[in-house]
Write a protein that holds these residues in place. Sequence first.
Motif, PDB file in Angstrom:
ATOM      1  N   SER A  13      73.567   6.202  18.222  1.00 17.36           N
ATOM      2  CA  SER A  13      74.959   6.319  18.658  1.00 17.36           C
ATOM      3  C   SER A  13      75.047   6.148  20.174  1.00 17.36           C
ATOM      4  CB  SER A  13      75.545   7.672  18.244  1.00 17.36           C
ATOM      5  OG  SER A  13      74.895   8.724  18.922  1.00 17.36           O
ATOM      6  N   VAL A  14      76.197   5.710  20.638  1.00 18.05           N
ATOM      7  CA  VAL A  14      76.411   5.483  22.062  1.00 18.05           C
ATOM      8  C   VAL A  14      77.110   6.700  22.655  1.00 18.05           C
ATOM      9  CG1 VAL A  14      77.556   4.024  23.779  1.00 18.05           C
ATOM     10  CG2 VAL A  14      76.564   2.991  21.733  1.00 18.05           C
ATOM     11  N   GLY A  15      76.582   7.183  23.762  1.00 20.70           N
ATOM     12  CA  GLY A  15      77.203   8.291  24.479  1.00 20.70           C
ATOM     13  C   GLY A  15      77.646   7.814  25.848  1.00 20.70           C
ATOM     14  N   PHE A  16      78.817   8.259  26.284  1.00 20.35           N
ATOM     15  CA  PHE A  16      79.331   7.903  27.606  1.00 20.35           C
ATOM     16  C   PHE A  16      79.206   9.123  28.501  1.00 20.35           C
ATOM     17  CE2 PHE A  16      81.194   4.874  24.746  1.00 20.35           C
ATOM     18  CZ  PHE A  16      81.080   3.687  25.446  1.00 20.35           C
ATOM     19  N   LEU A  17      78.568   8.955  29.659  1.00 16.54           N
ATOM     20  CA  LEU A  17      78.267  10.063  30.557  1.00 16.54           C
ATOM     21  C   LEU A  17      78.681   9.716  31.982  1.00 16.54           C
ATOM     22  CD1 LEU A  17      74.612  10.586  29.270  1.00 16.54           C
ATOM     23  CD2 LEU A  17      76.604  11.934  28.608  1.00 16.54           C
ATOM     24  N   SER A  18      79.054  10.731  32.752  1.00 17.39           N
ATOM     25  CA  SER A  18      79.361  10.577  34.175  1.00 17.39           C
ATOM     26  C   SER A  18      78.562  11.617  34.942  1.00 17.39           C
ATOM     27  CB  SER A  18      80.850  10.800  34.443  1.00 17.39           C
ATOM     28  OG  SER A  18      81.606   9.780  33.843  1.00 17.39           O
ATOM     29  N   TYR A  19      78.029  11.218  36.079  1.00 17.90           N
ATOM     30  CA  TYR A  19      77.225  12.129  36.907  1.00 17.90           C
ATOM     31  C   TYR A  19      77.673  12.053  38.345  1.00 17.90           C
ATOM     32  CZ  TYR A  19      74.074  12.457  32.964  1.00 17.90           C
ATOM     33  OH  TYR A  19      73.558  12.685  31.723  1.00 17.90           O
ATOM     34  N   ARG A  20      77.742  13.228  38.978  1.00 19.92           N
ATOM     35  CA  ARG A  20      78.023  13.277  40.408  1.00 19.92           C
ATOM     36  C   ARG A  20      76.761  12.829  41.127  1.00 19.92           C
ATOM     37  NH1 ARG A  20      81.277  14.073  44.174  1.00 19.92           N
ATOM     38  NH2 ARG A  20      82.818  15.333  43.174  1.00 19.92           N
ATOM     39  N   LEU A  21      76.931  11.961  42.100  1.00 18.02           N
ATOM     40  CA  LEU A  21      75.795  11.499  42.890  1.00 18.02           C
ATOM     41  C   LEU A  21      75.413  12.557  43.907  1.00 18.02           C
ATOM     42  CD1 LEU A  21      76.880   7.792  43.393  1.00 18.02           C
ATOM     43  CD2 LEU A  21      75.101   8.661  41.871  1.00 18.02           C
ATOM     44  N   ARG A  22      74.139  12.662  44.171  1.00 14.02           N
ATOM     45  CA  ARG A  22      73.596  13.636  45.112  1.00 14.02           C
ATOM     46  C   ARG A  22      72.913  12.911  46.263  1.00 14.02           C
ATOM     47  NH1 ARG A  22      75.459  18.680  43.961  1.00 14.02           N
ATOM     48  NH2 ARG A  22      75.752  18.848  41.729  1.00 14.02           N
ATOM     49  N   ASP A  23      72.797  13.612  47.394  1.00  9.26           N
ATOM     50  CA  ASP A  23      72.038  13.075  48.513  1.00  9.26           C
ATOM     51  C   ASP A  23      70.554  13.227  48.214  1.00  9.26           C
ATOM     52  OD1 ASP A  23      74.222  12.315  50.064  1.00  9.26           O
ATOM     53  OD2 ASP A  23      74.421  14.313  50.941  1.00  9.26           O
ATOM     54  N   ARG A  24      69.708  12.622  49.033  1.00  8.21           N
ATOM     55  CA  ARG A  24      68.262  12.651  48.832  1.00  8.21           C
ATOM     56  C   ARG A  24      67.723  14.077  48.685  1.00  8.21           C
ATOM     57  NH1 ARG A  24      64.859   8.659  49.509  1.00  8.21           N
ATOM     58  NH2 ARG A  24      66.284   7.463  50.783  1.00  8.21           N
ATOM     59  N   ASP A  25      68.281  15.023  49.432  1.00  5.29           N
ATOM     60  CA  ASP A  25      67.786  16.402  49.385  1.00  5.29           C
ATOM     61  C   ASP A  25      68.383  17.214  48.231  1.00  5.29           C
ATOM     62  OD1 ASP A  25      70.374  16.811  50.249  1.00  5.29           O
ATOM     63  OD2 ASP A  25      69.819  17.748  52.149  1.00  5.29           O
ATOM     64  N   GLY A  26      69.202  16.596  47.399  1.00  5.08           N
ATOM     65  CA  GLY A  26      69.778  17.284  46.242  1.00  5.08           C
ATOM     66  C   GLY A  26      71.141  17.902  46.484  1.00  5.08           C
ATOM     67  N   THR A  27      71.623  17.871  47.728  1.00  2.94           N
ATOM     68  CA  THR A  27      72.945  18.417  48.005  1.00  2.94           C
ATOM     69  C   THR A  27      74.012  17.464  47.476  1.00  2.94           C
ATOM     70  OG1 THR A  27      73.014  17.388  50.187  1.00  2.94           O
ATOM     71  CG2 THR A  27      72.172  19.659  50.061  1.00  2.94           C
ATOM     72  N   ARG A  28      75.191  17.995  47.326  1.00  2.00           N
ATOM     73  CA  ARG A  28      76.296  17.203  46.777  1.00  2.00           C
ATOM     74  C   ARG A  28      76.606  16.006  47.673  1.00  2.00           C
ATOM     75  NH1 ARG A  28      82.014  19.624  44.764  1.00  2.00           N
ATOM     76  NH2 ARG A  28      83.107  17.654  44.610  1.00  2.00           N
ATOM     77  N   GLY A  29      76.606  14.842  47.067  1.00  2.00           N
ATOM     78  CA  GLY A  29      76.890  13.611  47.799  1.00  2.00           C
ATOM     79  C   GLY A  29      78.301  13.140  47.535  1.00  2.00           C
ATOM     80  N   HIS A  30      78.523  11.876  47.760  1.00  2.00           N
ATOM     81  CA  HIS A  30      79.841  11.286  47.553  1.00  2.00           C
ATOM     82  C   HIS A  30      79.792  10.329  46.382  1.00  2.00           C
ATOM     83  CE1 HIS A  30      81.494  12.860  51.282  1.00  2.00           C
ATOM     84  NE2 HIS A  30      80.300  12.620  51.799  1.00  2.00           N
ATOM     85  N   GLY A  31      80.683  10.526  45.441  1.00  2.00           N
ATOM     86  CA  GLY A  31      80.822   9.573  44.361  1.00  2.00           C
ATOM     87  C   GLY A  31      80.308  10.052  43.023  1.00  2.00           C
TER      88      GLY A  31
END
Length: 174
Positions: free
Chosen positions: A122-140
């Motif tokens: 089955s196909v699943g659709f997923l969205s993920y918040r992008l993170r900076d290299r150090d794991g902190t919250r990034g943009h996008g």
Amino acid sequence: MTSHKTETGPISVEITVISARGLKNPTLNALFSRRLNPFATLAASPSSCRQAHATSVDRRGGTSPTWNEKFRLSVDPAFFADIRSSVSLAVRARRRGGGEALLGCCQIPATDILSPAAPAGSVGFLSYRLRDRDGTRGHGTVDVSVRVVVEDGWASCADAWPTVIGLPVASFCG
């Protein structure tokens, strides 16, 4: 949809990198700002074959690129049994003088790829918040679709491995 490089094996993870949104242009100086040329890379880990795949560069999408590119990564059956298994996805931008800038990254855990809500095939659709290299919250945010492909003659993935729920996955960018 464009089909790209394929690794063959008894079990494959088929990932379509659909799009991203809310990316931040890494150019700090407005005088030298340029159009964002983003692309995405992905690789399964841990895996016996750590070959990375990359989308084409979206020269028109700017901070909201669209790729709709499909990749198939061959994985060992143990991929779904190991809680550390994931597919690393990074969104990068080509620099005018050469090189790349990391815009953000995420981990797609094996438990998100194969779960009771999305059994093999089955196909699943997923969205993920992008993170900076150090794991902190990034943009996008990045949008993907995933599907497990099991070759004929192999047991169903959903029956072969236990489901692990609620374990955090460490974030890193490679």
